[in-house]
Design a protein around this motif. Structure first.
Motif, PDB file in Angstrom:
ATOM      1  N   ALA A   1       0.828  -1.207   0.000  1.00  0.00           N
ATOM      2  CA  ALA A   1       0.000   0.000   0.000  1.00  0.00           C
ATOM      3  C   ALA A   1       0.863   1.257   0.000  1.00  0.00           C
ATOM      4  CB  ALA A   1      -0.913   0.002   1.225  1.00  0.00           C
ATOM      5  N   PRO A   2       0.422   2.324  -0.709  1.00  0.00           N
ATOM      6  CA  PRO A   2       1.138   3.599  -0.693  1.00  0.00           C
ATOM      7  C   PRO A   2       0.762   4.406   0.551  1.00  0.00           C
ATOM      8  CG  PRO A   2      -0.748   3.749  -2.161  1.00  0.00           C
ATOM      9  CD  PRO A   2      -0.732   2.341  -1.633  1.00  0.00           C
ATOM     10  N   VAL A   3       1.776   4.998   1.204  1.00  0.00           N
ATOM     11  CA  VAL A   3       1.544   5.814   2.402  1.00  0.00           C
ATOM     12  C   VAL A   3       2.481   7.016   2.355  1.00  0.00           C
ATOM     13  CG1 VAL A   3       0.760   3.900   3.860  1.00  0.00           C
ATOM     14  CG2 VAL A   3       3.202   4.429   3.713  1.00  0.00           C
ATOM     15  N   LEU A   4       2.350   7.888   3.358  1.00  0.00           N
ATOM     16  CA  LEU A   4       3.222   9.048   3.487  1.00  0.00           C
ATOM     17  C   LEU A   4       3.919   9.025   4.841  1.00  0.00           C
ATOM     18  CD1 LEU A   4       0.766  11.779   2.120  1.00  0.00           C
ATOM     19  CD2 LEU A   4       2.696  10.749   0.889  1.00  0.00           C
ATOM     20  N   LEU A   5       5.169   9.485   4.853  1.00  0.00           N
ATOM     21  CA  LEU A   5       5.914   9.667   6.090  1.00  0.00           C
ATOM     22  C   LEU A   5       5.923  11.154   6.431  1.00  0.00           C
ATOM     23  CD1 LEU A   5       8.915   7.270   5.354  1.00  0.00           C
ATOM     24  CD2 LEU A   5       6.739   6.736   6.462  1.00  0.00           C
ATOM     25  N   HIS A   6       6.717  11.530   7.442  1.00  0.00           N
ATOM     26  CA  HIS A   6       6.838  12.935   7.815  1.00  0.00           C
ATOM     27  C   HIS A   6       7.199  13.769   6.581  1.00  0.00           C
ATOM     28  CE1 HIS A   6       7.712  10.413  11.307  1.00  0.00           C
ATOM     29  NE2 HIS A   6       7.329  11.401  12.080  1.00  0.00           N
ATOM     30  N   ASP A   7       6.702  15.011   6.560  1.00  0.00           N
ATOM     31  CA  ASP A   7       6.911  15.940   5.435  1.00  0.00           C
ATOM     32  C   ASP A   7       6.307  15.404   4.139  1.00  0.00           C
ATOM     33  OD1 ASP A   7       8.292  17.489   7.248  1.00  0.00           O
ATOM     34  OD2 ASP A   7      10.271  16.819   6.581  1.00  0.00           O
ATOM     35  N   ASP A   8       5.339  14.497   4.262  1.00  0.00           N
ATOM     36  CA  ASP A   8       4.633  13.917   3.113  1.00  0.00           C
ATOM     37  C   ASP A   8       5.579  13.248   2.117  1.00  0.00           C
ATOM     38  OD1 ASP A   8       2.174  14.584   4.113  1.00  0.00           O
ATOM     39  OD2 ASP A   8       2.022  16.471   3.006  1.00  0.00           O
ATOM     40  N   VAL A   9       6.592  12.581   2.655  1.00  0.00           N
ATOM     41  CA  VAL A   9       7.513  11.799   1.818  1.00  0.00           C
ATOM     42  C   VAL A   9       6.830  10.475   1.475  1.00  0.00           C
ATOM     43  CG1 VAL A   9       9.730  10.613   1.750  1.00  0.00           C
ATOM     44  CG2 VAL A   9       9.546  12.873   2.816  1.00  0.00           C
ATOM     45  N   PRO A  10       6.739  10.098   0.199  1.00  0.00           N
ATOM     46  CA  PRO A  10       6.021   8.864  -0.176  1.00  0.00           C
ATOM     47  C   PRO A  10       6.829   7.608   0.144  1.00  0.00           C
ATOM     48  CG  PRO A  10       6.969   9.885  -2.119  1.00  0.00           C
ATOM     49  CD  PRO A  10       7.228  10.844  -0.985  1.00  0.00           C
ATOM     50  N   MET A  11       6.107   6.542   0.444  1.00  0.00           N
ATOM     51  CA  MET A  11       6.721   5.254   0.785  1.00  0.00           C
ATOM     52  C   MET A  11       5.688   4.170   0.551  1.00  0.00           C
ATOM     53  SD  MET A  11       9.512   3.766   2.137  1.00  0.00           S
ATOM     54  CE  MET A  11      10.446   4.979   3.072  1.00  0.00           C
ATOM     55  N   TRP A  12       6.134   2.971   0.244  1.00  0.00           N
ATOM     56  CA  TRP A  12       5.255   1.805   0.194  1.00  0.00           C
ATOM     57  C   TRP A  12       5.389   1.060   1.525  1.00  0.00           C
ATOM     58  CZ3 TRP A  12       2.152   1.319  -3.998  1.00  0.00           C
ATOM     59  CH2 TRP A  12       2.557   1.885  -5.209  1.00  0.00           C
ATOM     60  N   VAL A  13       4.280   0.560   2.071  1.00  0.00           N
ATOM     61  CA  VAL A  13       4.340  -0.324   3.229  1.00  0.00           C
ATOM     62  C   VAL A  13       3.893  -1.707   2.765  1.00  0.00           C
ATOM     63  CG1 VAL A  13       2.011   0.328   4.026  1.00  0.00           C
ATOM     64  CG2 VAL A  13       3.616  -0.735   5.610  1.00  0.00           C
ATOM     65  N   VAL A  14       4.728  -2.715   3.046  1.00  0.00           N
ATOM     66  CA  VAL A  14       4.469  -4.087   2.581  1.00  0.00           C
ATOM     67  C   VAL A  14       3.707  -4.823   3.683  1.00  0.00           C
ATOM     68  CG1 VAL A  14       5.492  -6.177   1.626  1.00  0.00           C
ATOM     69  CG2 VAL A  14       6.598  -3.957   1.243  1.00  0.00           C
ATOM     70  N   LEU A  15       2.460  -5.165   3.412  1.00  0.00           N
ATOM     71  CA  LEU A  15       1.559  -5.743   4.408  1.00  0.00           C
ATOM     72  C   LEU A  15       1.461  -7.260   4.322  1.00  0.00           C
ATOM     73  CD1 LEU A  15      -1.301  -3.151   3.784  1.00  0.00           C
ATOM     74  CD2 LEU A  15       0.367  -3.074   5.632  1.00  0.00           C
ATOM     75  N   GLY A  16       1.790  -7.836   3.177  1.00  0.00           N
ATOM     76  CA  GLY A  16       1.635  -9.271   2.979  1.00  0.00           C
ATOM     77  C   GLY A  16       2.827 -10.060   3.484  1.00  0.00           C
ATOM     78  N   HIS A  17       2.578 -11.229   4.041  1.00  0.00           N
ATOM     79  CA  HIS A  17       3.638 -12.100   4.548  1.00  0.00           C
ATOM     80  C   HIS A  17       4.547 -12.555   3.406  1.00  0.00           C
ATOM     81  CE1 HIS A  17       5.460 -15.827   6.167  1.00  0.00           C
ATOM     82  NE2 HIS A  17       5.308 -15.266   7.357  1.00  0.00           N
ATOM     83  N   THR A  18       3.958 -13.050   2.331  1.00  0.00           N
ATOM     84  CA  THR A  18       4.741 -13.530   1.184  1.00  0.00           C
ATOM     85  C   THR A  18       5.515 -12.394   0.535  1.00  0.00           C
ATOM     86  OG1 THR A  18       3.105 -15.268   0.761  1.00  0.00           O
ATOM     87  CG2 THR A  18       4.579 -14.673  -1.067  1.00  0.00           C
ATOM     88  N   GLU A  19       4.889 -11.227   0.402  1.00  0.00           N
ATOM     89  CA  GLU A  19       5.537 -10.089  -0.244  1.00  0.00           C
ATOM     90  C   GLU A  19       6.709  -9.571   0.584  1.00  0.00           C
ATOM     91  OE1 GLU A  19       1.747 -10.853  -2.018  1.00  0.00           O
ATOM     92  OE2 GLU A  19       2.273 -10.528   0.091  1.00  0.00           O
TER      93      GLU A  19
END
Length: 489
Positions: A57-75
């Motif tokens: 899933a796409p998310v934002l960190l501090h200062d609206d820096v983009p990042m992907w967070v990997v939620l799936g076990h296999t992924e």
């Protein structure tokens, strides 16, 4: 380090002009993406993201820096086990190259590239990682477990006569540091000061830089001492490894081993103890023999991994992960917490994961935690020894009063107050000895003839009571003596 919340209710003051907590727009940034650092319930947000976007899933960190967070076990496993596509070198991270990540960004201590094995690749990774794993392979694990037990007894001796304690600050945050200082070869450095410095550094307070300098000074002094006077400890073996690390490389890698092992194991100890004290079924299984302490530790590693996410991996090329197109230079969060509850591997979260070690708590691939066995041993021996010393220990508050300090990276239990019947201190230096052999019985006589009747005697004036039979002396069996020797009593 990342700012962390100390609020038990999860409420935060919000800047003027921003949506208040509870508003649908709260925590959303450009493009309607969620800001992870503003989430009041990260576990709930991860499940919401899983529903909306799938395993990545796409998310934002501090200062609206983009990042992907990997939620799936296999992924998650695919990412950490495929160094041809993903690496830990943030120098290829697009937002950093574009100047969107400032030097004072709150996550820079996590993400900034350093010349250590955690960030290196290829031959340099093999050289640095080989030195660390080679040095750690020299650890005497049986002797280490005895030291863990003795350290546990010393810590329990500090509060056992009081009948109450706070097991996070007085136990879980101290035992890993005591053990790691011994393993590294700096037992004299262990004390309240180094524990406080480690906690302060990890919280990211205003004094975190000074605390880091205090720890690095201790490690560099250790390096200089072992160059001059080698001993049988991890620092000496790291110095003597054929990789020929420089003093600076040795100090930095001692810091990686010390802080990573300390932080992860302190969280693990607190998590296991909390579940033992708050879940009657869990404790009943433990007390009744249906579950061993090592199995309880593994269950905790599934349910509450010491690190929620690890910063960060970076795509070396355009690729695909979990149905999402990942561009070269994109950043991805390795996320054990949501990965461990992926419904594809755990459709029933109440099911016991006994004997299953396929959780993500220690990572995987080239950067898998090299000290997993040390962390397990500290948790297993520490919890077992504590419960043996204080078998009647109980939580000294309602479960609802417990609260956590939370960041994107981890979730820390702040306090765990307990009560128990006061106990006397134990001699931690006493070694198990050979028990005295009870006197043997006289020669046995076997006869089938009935005994001759005793001559009649005049009854006494007052009836006499037969003396009580002596209690049989129970001799410890070989297995029990072995367990006592193994645990160090």
């Amino acid at each position: 380090m990342t700012p962390e919340s100390f609020s038990p209710t999860g409420t935060h003051d919000h800047p003027p002009g921003t949506p208040p907590p509870g508003c649908p727009a709260h925590g959303l940034g450009p493009g309607g993406l969620h800001r992870l650092h503003e989430a009041e319930d990260l576990d709930g947000l991860y499940e919401q993201l899983r529903e909306q976007h799938g395993p990545v899933a796409p998310v934002l960190l501090h200062d609206d820096v983009p990042m992907w967070v990997v939620l799936g076990h296999t992924e998650n496993l695919h990412m950490v086990r495929t160094p041809s596509q993903y690496c830990r070198d943030s120098r290829i991270w697009n937002p950093l190259l574009e100047g969107r990540v400032k030097p004072d960004h709150p996550l820079m201590p996590h993400i900034a590239w350093q010349p250590i094995c955690s960030h290196a690749e290829g031959d340099e990774h093999l050289r640095l990682r080989g030195a660390v794993t080679g040095a750690m392979s020299t650890i005497d694990h049986r002797g280490m477990r005895r030291h863990i037990n003795r350290s546990t007894q010393r810590l329990v001796n500090r509060f056992c006569e009081e009948g109450s304690a706070e097991l996070v600050g007085q136990f879980a945050e101290h035992l890993p540091m005591a053990v790691m200082c011994e393993i590294l070869g700096m037992a004299d450095e262990y004390g309240d000061r180094i524990v406080e410095a480690a906690r302060d550094m990890l919280k990211g307070t205003e004094t975190a830089i000074a605390s880091n300098a205090y720890i690095m000074d201790a490690l560099m002094r250790l390096t200089a001492q072992r160059r001059a006077r080698p001993e049988e400890d991890l620092a000496t073996h790291l110095i003597n490894h054929p990789a020929r690390l420089t003093d600076d490389e040795i100090g930095q890698h001692l810091r990686v081993v010390l802080i990573a092992a300390y932080e992860a194991t302190a969280n693990l100890l607190a998590n296991v103890l909390r579940v033992v004290l708050t879940d009657p079924r869990f404790r009943a299984q433990l007390s009744g023999g249906q579950m061993t302490v090592p199995e309880a530790v593994e269950q905790s590693l599934w349910d509450e991994p010491p690190f929620s996410t690890v910063f960060a991996y970076f795509a070396k090329q355009d690729t695909e992960l979990g149905g999402r197109r990942i561009s070269r230079g994109d950043g991805l969060l390795f996320a054990p917490a949501p990965g461990n509850v992926d419904p594809r591997v755990r459709p029933d979260l109440s099911a016991n994961m006994m004997g299953n070690r396929s959780h993500l708590a220690f990572g995987g691939g080239p950067h898998e935690c090299p000290g997993a066995d040390i962390g397990r041993a500290i948790a297993e021996v520490g919890v077992d020894a504590l419960l043996m010393r204080l078998p009647d220990v109980e939580l000294d508050c309602s479960e609802e009063e417990l609260y956590w300090r939370q960041s994107i990276a981890a979730r820390h239990l702040v306090e765990l107050p307990v009560r128990f019947a006061p106990k006397p201190p134990q001699d931690v230096k006493q070694r198990p000895g050979r028990a005295t052999v009870p006197p043997q019985r006289a020669a046995w006589q076997v006869s089938t003839a009935p005994p001759a009747p005793a001559p009649a005697a005049e009854p006494p004036a007052f009836p006499r009571q037969a003396p009580p039979a002596p209690e049989p002396v129970r001799q410890d069996g070989a297995w029990r003596r072995f367990l006592r020797w193994w645990r160090g009593y």
